[in-house]
Design a protein around this motif. Structure first.
Motif, mmCIF file in Angstrom:
data_model
loop_
_atom_site.group_PDB
_atom_site.id
_atom_site.type_symbol
_atom_site.label_atom_id
_atom_site.label_comp_id
_atom_site.label_asym_id
_atom_site.label_seq_id
_atom_site.Cartn_x
_atom_site.Cartn_y
_atom_site.Cartn_z
ATOM 1 N N SER A 19 66.190 -5.869 21.968
ATOM 2 C CA SER A 19 65.025 -5.060 22.360
ATOM 3 C C SER A 19 65.282 -3.567 22.194
ATOM 4 C CB SER A 19 64.641 -5.341 23.815
ATOM 5 O OG SER A 19 65.675 -4.916 24.697
ATOM 6 N N HIS A 20 66.558 -3.185 22.104
ATOM 7 C CA HIS A 20 66.913 -1.773 21.972
ATOM 8 C C HIS A 20 67.658 -1.487 20.668
ATOM 9 C CE1 HIS A 20 65.651 -1.722 26.127
ATOM 10 N NE2 HIS A 20 65.856 -0.420 26.198
ATOM 11 N N ASP A 21 67.507 -2.411 19.717
ATOM 12 C CA ASP A 21 68.073 -2.219 18.377
ATOM 13 C C ASP A 21 66.993 -1.541 17.528
ATOM 14 O OD1 ASP A 21 68.862 -2.434 15.713
ATOM 15 O OD2 ASP A 21 69.808 -4.390 15.991
ATOM 16 N N TYR A 22 67.077 -0.228 17.407
ATOM 17 C CA TYR A 22 65.988 0.528 16.790
ATOM 18 C C TYR A 22 65.844 0.252 15.293
ATOM 19 C CZ TYR A 22 65.489 2.723 21.275
ATOM 20 O OH TYR A 22 65.278 2.919 22.614
ATOM 21 N N GLN A 23 66.919 -0.101 14.630
ATOM 22 C CA GLN A 23 66.811 -0.484 13.223
ATOM 23 C C GLN A 23 66.014 -1.781 13.098
ATOM 24 O OE1 GLN A 23 70.863 -0.567 11.692
ATOM 25 N NE2 GLN A 23 70.633 1.518 10.892
ATOM 26 N N LEU A 24 66.294 -2.712 13.988
ATOM 27 C CA LEU A 24 65.568 -3.984 13.989
ATOM 28 C C LEU A 24 64.096 -3.757 14.318
ATOM 29 C CD1 LEU A 24 65.439 -7.119 14.036
ATOM 30 C CD2 LEU A 24 66.038 -6.985 16.469
ATOM 31 N N LEU A 25 63.818 -2.950 15.344
ATOM 32 C CA LEU A 25 62.439 -2.683 15.745
ATOM 33 C C LEU A 25 61.653 -2.027 14.609
ATOM 34 C CD1 LEU A 25 63.060 -1.299 19.352
ATOM 35 C CD2 LEU A 25 62.222 -3.571 18.736
ATOM 36 N N LEU A 27 59.406 -13.161 28.816
ATOM 37 C CA LEU A 27 60.395 -12.715 27.836
ATOM 38 C C LEU A 27 61.784 -13.170 28.280
ATOM 39 C CD1 LEU A 27 59.415 -9.021 26.964
ATOM 40 C CD2 LEU A 27 59.583 -10.926 25.359
ATOM 41 N N PRO A 28 62.516 -13.855 27.422
ATOM 42 C CA PRO A 28 63.840 -14.350 27.830
ATOM 43 C C PRO A 28 64.848 -13.226 27.998
ATOM 44 C CG PRO A 28 63.474 -14.787 25.504
ATOM 45 C CD PRO A 28 62.173 -14.275 26.049
ATOM 46 N N GLU A 29 65.584 -13.272 29.089
ATOM 47 C CA GLU A 29 66.615 -12.260 29.349
ATOM 48 C C GLU A 29 67.701 -12.316 28.277
ATOM 49 O OE1 GLU A 29 69.722 -9.849 30.824
ATOM 50 O OE2 GLU A 29 67.569 -9.781 31.153
ATOM 51 N N THR A 58 68.616 -13.986 21.197
ATOM 52 C CA THR A 58 69.329 -13.606 19.980
ATOM 53 C C THR A 58 68.443 -12.682 19.141
ATOM 54 O OG1 THR A 58 68.482 -15.434 18.638
ATOM 55 C CG2 THR A 58 70.476 -15.845 19.955
ATOM 56 N N GLU A 59 69.054 -12.081 18.144
ATOM 57 C CA GLU A 59 68.297 -11.190 17.256
ATOM 58 C C GLU A 59 67.171 -11.947 16.570
ATOM 59 O OE1 GLU A 59 69.379 -9.124 13.093
ATOM 60 O OE2 GLU A 59 70.493 -8.291 14.797
ATOM 61 N N LYS A 60 67.458 -13.133 16.070
ATOM 62 C CA LYS A 60 66.445 -13.922 15.370
ATOM 63 C C LYS A 60 65.329 -14.344 16.316
ATOM 64 C CE LYS A 60 67.936 -13.999 11.133
ATOM 65 N NZ LYS A 60 67.124 -13.364 10.064
ATOM 66 N N GLU A 61 65.684 -14.729 17.527
ATOM 67 C CA GLU A 61 64.676 -15.121 18.511
ATOM 68 C C GLU A 61 63.779 -13.929 18.857
ATOM 69 O OE1 GLU A 61 67.237 -18.593 20.866
ATOM 70 O OE2 GLU A 61 67.312 -16.497 21.533
ATOM 71 N N PHE A 62 64.390 -12.773 19.008
ATOM 72 C CA PHE A 62 63.592 -11.599 19.342
ATOM 73 C C PHE A 62 62.706 -11.183 18.178
ATOM 74 C CE2 PHE A 62 62.754 -7.068 20.106
ATOM 75 C CZ PHE A 62 62.247 -7.146 21.392
#
Length: 249
Positions: free
Chosen positions: A88-94, A222-224, A227-231
């Motif tokens: 949730s705080h991976d800005y490249q991913l977002l 939202l699950p605590e 994983t990256e793929k799930e998010f």
């Protein structure tokens, strides 16, 4: 650090206390974090970056109201999420997922601002998972009034793209307010927020009303641990449903 309405307010002491509480709760922040005062900031505070290090900016309002510790804990929770690599705080991913979903449809500044806001709702929920855990023993009476500020009056007619986007923004802000209470088991004292939500929906068009349960439950559940793929999948669904609300009716 001194100066705030003639009183001495040592933000370093507040920072150290907050870091201690974070560590004791199992969320140690290892990054070098600075906490500074902005007397004229019109809202409680925020976190920025300076020379690669997080800087928490605290307003004079937060200090004078006695809310500085709570604010610093909340902002440190964001720092912890980034530090620990939470998706949730991976800005490249977002940025990558948002760009893929939008497919070049962002052409106005208001759209960028709203997208930032609705993604920030998800980040705030994950940060509050930490901050509420730290303050779980503290009385939360009338905390619902704080979240009332996220509920805004919708436009009656969405005749322009901007109004449609703003209505979608208002829907998600309202859902965020109620979802945060439910997610963290905070009492809606006097059912004030529930009444405000009902009033918002009564003034909204049918599409907004129909989608409200989806967004509220999405945020509550939202699950605590994710994983990256799930998010990625969750964010794509979230943004995709939001885009449906931005169509002009």
């Amino acid at each position: 650090m001194k100066k705030a309405n003639g009183k001495t307010h040592n933000l370093d002491v507040i920072k150290d206390h907050a870091l201690e509480l974070m560590s004791k709760a199992g969320y140690p922040v290892t990054l070098d974090v600075s906490v500074v005062l902005d007397e004229k900031l019109p809202f409680m505070g925020y976190t920025t970056d300076k020379s690669g290090k997080p800087v928490i900016v605290v307003s004079g309002l937060a200090v004078s109201s006695g809310g500085a510790l709570n604010l610093v804990i909340h902002e440190l929770s964001h720092v912890y999420r980034s530090q620990s690599g939470h998706p949730s705080h991976d800005y490249q991913l977002l940025t990558a997922i948002t760009g893929w979903v939008m497919q070049g449809r962002i052409v106005h500044a208001y759209q960028e601002k709203i997208l930032h806001t609705i993604i920030n709702h998800l980040q705030d929920l994950y940060a509050d998972d930490i901050s509420f855990a730290i303050f779980k023993e503290k009385k939360q009476e009338n905390l619902n009034e704080f979240f009332m500020g996220w509920i805004h009056k919708p436009h009656a007619v969405t005749s322009t793209s901007e109004k449609a986007w703003e209505n979608g923004d208002s829907l998600l802000s309202t859902a965020f307010a109620q979802a945060n209470l439910e997610r963290h088991n905070v009492t809606d004292t006097g059912e004030k927020l529930e009444k405000a939500v009902k009033m918002f929906l009564a003034k909204s068009d049918k599409r907004i009303v129909a989608k409200y349960p989806f967004f509220k439950e999405f945020m509550v559940n939202l699950p605590e641990k994710v994983t990256e793929k799930e998010f990625e999948k969750l964010l794509i669904q979230y943004l995709g449903e939001f885009l449906k609300l931005t169509r002009i009716t």
